[in-house]
Write a protein that holds these residues in place. Structure first.
Motif, short mmCIF file in Angstrom:
data_model
loop_
_atom_site.label_atom_id
_atom_site.label_comp_id
_atom_site.label_asym_id
_atom_site.label_seq_id
_atom_site.Cartn_x
_atom_site.Cartn_y
_atom_site.Cartn_z
N ILE A 154 0.84 -1.21 0.00
CA ILE A 154 0.00 0.00 0.00
C ILE A 154 0.87 1.26 0.00
N CYS A 155 1.74 1.39 0.98
CA CYS A 155 2.52 2.62 1.11
C CYS A 155 3.51 2.78 -0.05
N SER A 156 4.07 1.63 -0.52
CA SER A 156 5.04 1.69 -1.61
C SER A 156 4.40 2.11 -2.92
N ALA A 200 17.88 10.70 3.19
CA ALA A 200 17.37 9.81 4.23
C ALA A 200 15.85 9.57 4.12
N GLY A 201 15.12 10.57 3.61
CA GLY A 201 13.68 10.42 3.45
C GLY A 201 13.34 9.25 2.54
N ASP A 202 13.95 9.23 1.34
CA ASP A 202 13.71 8.13 0.42
C ASP A 202 14.45 6.86 0.83
N ARG A 207 14.91 1.07 2.08
CA ARG A 207 15.52 0.09 2.97
C ARG A 207 14.44 -0.75 3.68
N ASN A 208 13.40 -0.07 4.13
CA ASN A 208 12.33 -0.79 4.83
C ASN A 208 11.60 -1.74 3.88
N VAL A 209 11.37 -1.29 2.66
CA VAL A 209 10.68 -2.14 1.68
C VAL A 209 11.55 -3.37 1.37
N ARG A 210 12.84 -3.15 1.18
CA ARG A 210 13.74 -4.28 0.93
C ARG A 210 13.73 -5.26 2.12
N GLU A 218 9.40 -7.80 9.98
CA GLU A 218 8.03 -7.48 10.41
C GLU A 218 7.90 -6.00 10.74
N THR A 219 9.00 -5.26 10.66
CA THR A 219 8.92 -3.81 10.88
C THR A 219 8.42 -3.17 9.59
N THR A 220 7.31 -2.45 9.67
CA THR A 220 6.74 -1.80 8.48
C THR A 220 6.66 -0.30 8.71
N CYS A 221 6.19 0.40 7.69
CA CYS A 221 5.94 1.84 7.80
C CYS A 221 5.09 2.12 9.04
N SER A 223 4.99 0.50 11.83
CA SER A 223 5.66 0.31 13.12
C SER A 223 6.13 1.67 13.62
N CYS A 224 6.32 2.60 12.70
CA CYS A 224 6.89 3.91 13.05
C CYS A 224 5.93 5.08 12.80
N HIS A 225 5.08 4.96 11.76
CA HIS A 225 4.21 6.08 11.37
C HIS A 225 2.76 5.82 11.72
N LYS A 234 6.00 6.72 17.47
CA LYS A 234 6.16 5.29 17.72
C LYS A 234 7.55 4.78 17.37
N HIS A 235 8.24 5.48 16.46
CA HIS A 235 9.51 4.94 15.95
C HIS A 235 10.57 4.84 17.04
N ARG A 236 10.41 5.64 18.10
CA ARG A 236 11.38 5.63 19.19
C ARG A 236 11.44 4.28 19.90
N ALA A 261 17.68 16.87 2.92
CA ALA A 261 16.62 17.50 2.13
C ALA A 261 15.96 16.41 1.32
N ALA A 262 14.62 16.38 1.30
CA ALA A 262 13.89 15.32 0.58
C ALA A 262 13.82 15.65 -0.91
N ALA A 263 15.02 15.87 -1.52
CA ALA A 263 15.08 16.15 -2.96
C ALA A 263 14.67 14.91 -3.74
C1 HEC Z 1 12.16 2.66 11.83
C2 HEC Z 1 11.07 3.57 11.75
C3 HEC Z 1 10.56 3.95 10.39
C4 HEC Z 1 10.14 3.12 9.39
C5 HEC Z 1 10.15 1.61 9.34
C6 HEC Z 1 9.63 3.99 8.35
N1 HEC Z 1 9.76 5.30 8.70
FE1 HEC Z 1 9.31 6.93 7.58
N2 HEC Z 1 10.17 8.14 8.94
C7 HEC Z 1 10.57 7.74 10.21
C8 HEC Z 1 10.97 8.90 10.98
C9 HEC Z 1 11.42 8.89 12.42
C10 HEC Z 1 10.81 10.02 10.13
C11 HEC Z 1 11.12 11.48 10.46
C12 HEC Z 1 9.88 12.07 11.08
C13 HEC Z 1 10.02 13.51 11.39
O1 HEC Z 1 10.82 14.21 10.77
O2 HEC Z 1 9.23 13.94 12.26
C14 HEC Z 1 10.31 9.51 8.86
C15 HEC Z 1 10.00 10.29 7.77
C16 HEC Z 1 9.21 9.85 6.70
C17 HEC Z 1 8.68 10.69 5.64
C18 HEC Z 1 8.88 12.19 5.50
C19 HEC Z 1 10.14 12.44 4.69
C20 HEC Z 1 10.38 13.91 4.45
O3 HEC Z 1 11.18 14.50 5.17
O4 HEC Z 1 9.76 14.48 3.54
C21 HEC Z 1 7.95 9.88 4.81
C22 HEC Z 1 7.21 10.30 3.56
C23 HEC Z 1 8.04 8.54 5.34
N3 HEC Z 1 8.83 8.56 6.47
C24 HEC Z 1 7.42 7.43 4.78
C25 HEC Z 1 7.66 6.12 5.17
C26 HEC Z 1 7.15 4.95 4.47
C27 HEC Z 1 6.25 4.99 3.26
C28 HEC Z 1 7.62 3.85 5.12
C29 HEC Z 1 7.44 2.40 4.78
C30 HEC Z 1 7.92 1.97 3.47
C31 HEC Z 1 8.43 4.34 6.24
N4 HEC Z 1 8.42 5.70 6.23
C32 HEC Z 1 9.09 3.53 7.15
C33 HEC Z 1 10.62 6.46 10.67
C34 HEC Z 1 10.33 5.32 9.94
#
Ligand code: HEC
Ligand code: HEC
Ligand code: HEC
Ligand code: HEC
Ligand code: HEC
Ligand code: HEC
Length: 270
Positions: A154-156, A200-202, A207-210, A218-221, A223-225, A234-236, A261-263
């Motif tokens: 879904i998220c991917s 780091a944004g992308d 990395r999580n998808v891989r 079992e850690t997914t988007c 688990s943190c968002h 929750k990510h903490r 920067a999320a370029a």
């Molecule tokens: C290990 C925890 C963790 C996982 C797993 C994770 N994220 Fe994140 N993600 C974070 C954290 C922490 C931030 C930074 C949040 C902030 O800046 O407040 C973030 C930032 C983001 C951002 C914002 C990026 C930006 O700066 O524009 C997006 C979009 C995002 N994540 C999507 C995803 C998606 C989609 C997945 C699953 C494929 C995912 N994340 C998996 C922890 C995680």
């Protein structure tokens, strides 16, 4: 009904590829009932705001809800032209390169979208209104959060920037409906997770998808968002892994976060 539901759980994914998009209930109808629980935060959610009508105009819209924006103009039902940096209007780019991730339910043949911005359907899929009696019928409910690969699909479908539809060559998913296996048609080279050029944004997304697809993580988007609370608090509590180092340092306190920067080439964001 019970049996069909059980079968769906066992098989996991409903269907591989769809020729046509299904009918779905639009967000304003969902919000009629969910105005108190979801409505207030939805007004401010980046998914809802990724395409917004401009105040006082019927056919002008803004793309991008946060740092970077582009201007759009409605050119017909489900169609936008996009303004280029030199001010000229491009009539085909939005449909060919952007629509699938910034609007809802794009028809892959006509490239016409059904709703601007991202509607409930993009994550919850085709919603059975019987869910009011049994919330297991709806994807991402408390009783049906979905397994790791389902959530990842879904998220991917939008966040894996750089993937491509095998059948259509589009930079966005082709007729994907939540509950389906995205990767039946969507090609993504997961080695990209190690690409040092990624921000780091992308990178944490790749990395999580891989890790889910190749390493059975079992850690997914989720688990943190939290999408509706718009929180990553929750990510903490997630176990430390190499993925943490996309944003944190190997040693020292976790409150130190690497700046990025999320370029994105896909989004033409510098
Ligand atoms: C290990 C925890 C963790 C996982 C797993 C994770 N994220 Fe994140 N993600 C974070 C954290 C922490 C931030 C930074 C949040 C902030 O800046 O407040 C973030 C930032 C983001 C951002 C914002 C990026 C930006 O700066 O524009 C997006 C979009 C995002 N994540 C999507 C995803 C998606 C989609 C997945 C699953 C494929 C995912 N994340 C998996 C922890 C995680
Ligand atoms: C249909 C496409 C689509 C799907 C599906 C989708 N997203 Fe997004 N998401 C976006 C877009 C586009 C943005 C950026 C909106 C903007 O700022 O214009 C975004 C923004 C975000 C952000 C940043 C929010 C902020 O305010 O900083 C997070 C976190 C996020 N998404 C997580 C998720 C998670 C988790 C899922 C899966 C449950 C998901 N998204 C599913 C397209 C999508
Ligand atoms: C970008 C993906 C996404 C979109 C779009 C989306 N949701 Fe959700 N929804 C989720 C996720 C993920 C959850 C699980 C809890 C969370 O992350 O907030 C959820 C949970 C819920 C819940 C249960 C609340 C809970 O605490 O578990 C309701 C009700 C809901 N969504 C309604 C809606 C409605 C109505 C819309 C459209 C206006 C919508 N959602 C759009 C991803 C999405
Ligand atoms: C006729 C009113 C009604 C409509 C329309 C409606 N819902 Fe619901 N929904 C409910 C009720 C009642 C519940 C069960 C009580 C609850 O948990 O809020 C529910 C539960 C949910 C849940 C699970 C909440 C949980 O506790 O886990 C989600 C997710 C959800 N709805 C999303 C949607 C989406 C998305 C739409 C539009 C496609 C929609 N709903 C349309 C009334 C409605
Ligand atoms: C995408 C970037 C990103 C990733 C990946 C990430 N973090 Fe964070 N982390 C942040 C940001 C931004 C903050 C500060 C804001 C916040 O708390 O959300 C933070 C804050 C924290 C804090 C609170 C520090 C303090 O004292 O205030 C802890 C603990 C933490 N992260 C642990 C982790 C762990 C464990 C992982 C890996 C499982 C991880 N983080 C992965 C971006 C990230
Ligand atoms: C594969 C899906 C996908 C495609 C295709 C796509 N986008 Fe995006 N776009 C996203 C996601 C996901 C985000 C949010 C990413 C994040 O914050 O990490 C986003 C964010 C943005 C933003 C907001 C950036 C910010 O920092 O505020 C703009 C503007 C944007 N996209 C423009 C475009 C344009 C223009 C196109 C077409 C040329 C396009 N996008 C194509 C998925 C996509």
């Amino acid at each position: 009904m019970k049996l069909a539901f059980a079968a769906l759980l066992v098989c996991g994914f409903a269907q591989a590829q769809r020729k046509q998009l299904p009918e779905f209930v639009a967000g304003d109808q969902c919000l009629f009932c969910h105005r108190n629980d979801i409505g207030p935060t939805w007004q401010k959610n980046a998914h809802n705001l990724t395409v917004q009508p401009k105040a006082g105009s019927a056919d002008e819209f803004t793309l991008g809800s946060r740092k970077h924006t582009r201007q759009l103009r409605k050119t017909g039902y489900g169609r936008f032209s996009i303004q280029e940096k030199d001010g000229a209007w491009n009539g085909s780019k939005f449909a060919e390169r952007c629509a699938g991730c910034h609007t809802t339910a794009v028809n892959a043949e006509t490239k016409v979208f059904t709703e601007f911005a991202i509607d409930c359907y993009a994550c919850h899929g085709v919603v059975d209104l019987e869910h009011t009696n049994d919330t297991r019928l709806i994807l991402l409910s408390k009783k049906n959060r979905g397994g790791a690969s389902m959530i990842t699909s879904i998220c991917s479908s939008c966040h894996l920037r750089g993937g491509e539809s095998k059948a259509k060559g589009l930079p966005y998913a082709y007729h994907f409906v939540p509950g389906d296996d995205l990767f039946a048609d969507h090609a993504a080279d997961l080695k990209k997770a190690e690409d040092p050029a990624l921000n780091a944004g992308d990178r944490h997304v790749w990395r999580n998808v891989r890790d889910v697809l190749e390493n059975n993580s079992e850690t997914t988007c989720l688990s943190c968002h939290q999408v509706h609370a718009n929180s990553a608090q929750k990510h903490r509590r997630v176990l430390t892994s190499p993925a943490c180092l996309d944003c944190h340092y190997e040693s020292g306190p976790k409150k130190n976060v690497k700046a990025y920067a999320a370029a994105s080439v896909v989004c033409e964001v510098p």
